[in-house]
Design a protein around this motif. Structure first.
Motif, PDB file in Angstrom:
ATOM      1  N   LEU A  43       0.180  32.974  55.497  1.00 51.99           N
ATOM      2  CA  LEU A  43      -1.248  32.651  55.458  1.00 51.99           C
ATOM      3  C   LEU A  43      -1.646  31.750  56.630  1.00 51.99           C
ATOM      4  CD1 LEU A  43      -3.932  32.892  53.942  1.00 51.99           C
ATOM      5  CD2 LEU A  43      -3.210  30.969  52.527  1.00 51.99           C
ATOM      6  N   THR A  44      -0.873  30.710  56.886  1.00 48.89           N
ATOM      7  CA  THR A  44      -1.185  29.785  57.984  1.00 48.89           C
ATOM      8  C   THR A  44      -1.167  30.490  59.334  1.00 48.89           C
ATOM      9  OG1 THR A  44      -0.316  27.905  56.739  1.00 48.89           O
ATOM     10  CG2 THR A  44      -0.514  27.637  59.131  1.00 48.89           C
ATOM     11  N   ALA A  96      -1.441  33.721  59.889  1.00 47.83           N
ATOM     12  CA  ALA A  96      -2.509  34.721  59.933  1.00 47.83           C
ATOM     13  C   ALA A  96      -3.836  34.052  60.302  1.00 47.83           C
ATOM     14  CB  ALA A  96      -2.627  35.432  58.586  1.00 47.83           C
ATOM     15  N   LEU A  97      -4.096  32.892  59.753  1.00 46.04           N
ATOM     16  CA  LEU A  97      -5.319  32.151  60.100  1.00 46.04           C
ATOM     17  C   LEU A  97      -5.317  31.756  61.574  1.00 46.04           C
ATOM     18  CD1 LEU A  97      -5.655  29.917  56.927  1.00 46.04           C
ATOM     19  CD2 LEU A  97      -7.339  31.585  57.719  1.00 46.04           C
ATOM     20  N   GLN A  98      -4.165  31.284  62.069  1.00 44.63           N
ATOM     21  CA  GLN A  98      -4.065  30.928  63.490  1.00 44.63           C
ATOM     22  C   GLN A  98      -4.300  32.150  64.365  1.00 44.63           C
ATOM     23  OE1 GLN A  98      -0.491  28.849  64.632  1.00 44.63           O
ATOM     24  NE2 GLN A  98      -0.709  27.333  63.018  1.00 44.63           N
ATOM     25  N   ALA A  99      -3.693  33.266  63.996  1.00 50.78           N
ATOM     26  CA  ALA A  99      -3.841  34.489  64.793  1.00 50.78           C
ATOM     27  C   ALA A  99      -5.284  34.962  64.784  1.00 50.78           C
ATOM     28  CB  ALA A  99      -2.915  35.584  64.259  1.00 50.78           C
ATOM     29  N   GLN A 100      -5.918  34.908  63.622  1.00 50.51           N
ATOM     30  CA  GLN A 100      -7.301  35.372  63.528  1.00 50.51           C
ATOM     31  C   GLN A 100      -8.243  34.518  64.374  1.00 50.51           C
ATOM     32  OE1 GLN A 100      -9.236  35.241  59.655  1.00 50.51           O
ATOM     33  NE2 GLN A 100     -10.203  37.197  60.103  1.00 50.51           N
ATOM     34  N   SER A 101      -7.948  33.221  64.452  1.00 54.56           N
ATOM     35  CA  SER A 101      -8.812  32.330  65.232  1.00 54.56           C
ATOM     36  C   SER A 101      -8.451  32.316  66.714  1.00 54.56           C
ATOM     37  CB  SER A 101      -8.738  30.905  64.677  1.00 54.56           C
ATOM     38  OG  SER A 101      -7.473  30.346  64.936  1.00 54.56           O
ATOM     39  N   ILE A 123       5.670  26.369  60.285  1.00 54.56           N
ATOM     40  CA  ILE A 123       6.996  26.457  59.665  1.00 54.56           C
ATOM     41  C   ILE A 123       7.309  25.169  58.906  1.00 54.56           C
ATOM     42  CG2 ILE A 123       9.483  26.567  60.154  1.00 54.56           C
ATOM     43  CD1 ILE A 123       8.741  28.552  62.434  1.00 54.56           C
ATOM     44  N   ALA A 124       7.025  24.018  59.515  1.00 52.99           N
ATOM     45  CA  ALA A 124       7.275  22.735  58.845  1.00 52.99           C
ATOM     46  C   ALA A 124       6.439  22.613  57.570  1.00 52.99           C
ATOM     47  CB  ALA A 124       6.982  21.579  59.798  1.00 52.99           C
ATOM     48  N   GLU A 125       5.178  23.029  57.645  1.00 50.65           N
ATOM     49  CA  GLU A 125       4.313  22.962  56.463  1.00 50.65           C
ATOM     50  C   GLU A 125       4.790  23.915  55.375  1.00 50.65           C
ATOM     51  OE1 GLU A 125       0.367  23.675  57.951  1.00 50.65           O
ATOM     52  OE2 GLU A 125       0.228  21.686  58.856  1.00 50.65           O
ATOM     53  N   ALA A 126       5.241  25.107  55.764  1.00 48.54           N
ATOM     54  CA  ALA A 126       5.740  26.072  54.780  1.00 48.54           C
ATOM     55  C   ALA A 126       6.992  25.536  54.089  1.00 48.54           C
ATOM     56  CB  ALA A 126       6.021  27.418  55.447  1.00 48.54           C
ATOM     57  N   ARG A 127       7.855  24.905  54.855  1.00 49.66           N
ATOM     58  CA  ARG A 127       9.059  24.303  54.257  1.00 49.66           C
ATOM     59  C   ARG A 127       8.672  23.223  53.255  1.00 49.66           C
ATOM     60  NH1 ARG A 127      12.080  23.931  59.859  1.00 49.66           N
ATOM     61  NH2 ARG A 127      13.212  25.909  59.789  1.00 49.66           N
TER      62      ARG A 127
END
Length: 140
Positions: A96-97, A99-104, A116-120
Motif C-alpha cells: 500500500l505504501t 503503491a501510494l508513492q508510485a501513484q504520486s 520497508i522499515a514502516e512495514a516491518r
C-alpha cells in the motif's frame, strides 16, 4: 507508468490484490500471479505479465518470501530491466505504501527504505502488548 506485480505461492497474491483494490482503488496497473495452481511454469506466467511492459516503465514486484521459488523466478528481471524493483516478504502495509508513492510519482530509494522499515514495524506480537499493559496496571 508503474506496474505492480504481486506474485506468490498459491492464492496469497490474488487475495492481496483484492484487498489492495478495496482499500486503494487507483489507476495503477496491478497484476497478480498465483503460482503453481495450474501446469504453467512460473517463468511463463511472469513473462506474460512483464514482457509487454515498456522497458522505460517502472515495475514493482512483490513476492511472498525471500529465497522461495517465486522470488527466485522474479530475480532475473532486476538484472534485465533497469527500472524493476523486487521485494520479498510482501505485506499489505508495504504494498500500500509503495503503491501510494508510485501513484504520486514520489518513488525513490529513500522512500522505499522508509516503506520497508514502516512495514516491518507493523509486525507486532499483540500478546506481548497485552502483557506489558497488565504489568503496568499491576505497578500502579
Amino acid at each position: 507508468m508503474t506496474k505492480i506485480i504481486l506474485a506468490s505461492h498459491h492464492t496469497m497474491a490474488s487475495g492481496l490484490k483484492d484487498t489492495l483494490n478495496y482499500i486503494f482503488p487507483s489507476d495503477l496497473e496491478i497484476a497478480d500471479i498465483s503460482a503453481y495452481l495450474n501446469n504453467t511454469p512460473i517463468e511463463e506466467e511472469l513473462a506474460a505479465v512483464i514482457d509487454p511492459v515498456d522497458p522505460a516503465d517502472e515495475i514493482l514486484i512483490f513476492t511472498d518470501m525471500p529465497g522461495g521459488s517465486v522470488c527466485q523466478a522474479c530475480a532475473p528481471y532486476i538484472l534485465k530491466r533497469p527500472n524493476t524493483h523486487l521485494f520479498a516478504g510482501m505485506n499489505l502495509p508495504l504494498v500500500l505504501t509503495l503503491a501510494l508513492q508510485a501513484q504520486s510519482g514520489a518513488l525513490d530509494e529513500a522512500g522505499i527504505e522508509t516503506a520497508i522499515a514502516e512495514a516491518r514495524s507493523q509486525i507486532v506480537y499483540v500478546n506481548a502488548s497485552f502483557s506489558a499493559s497488565d504489568d503496568d496496571e499491576e505497578d500502579e
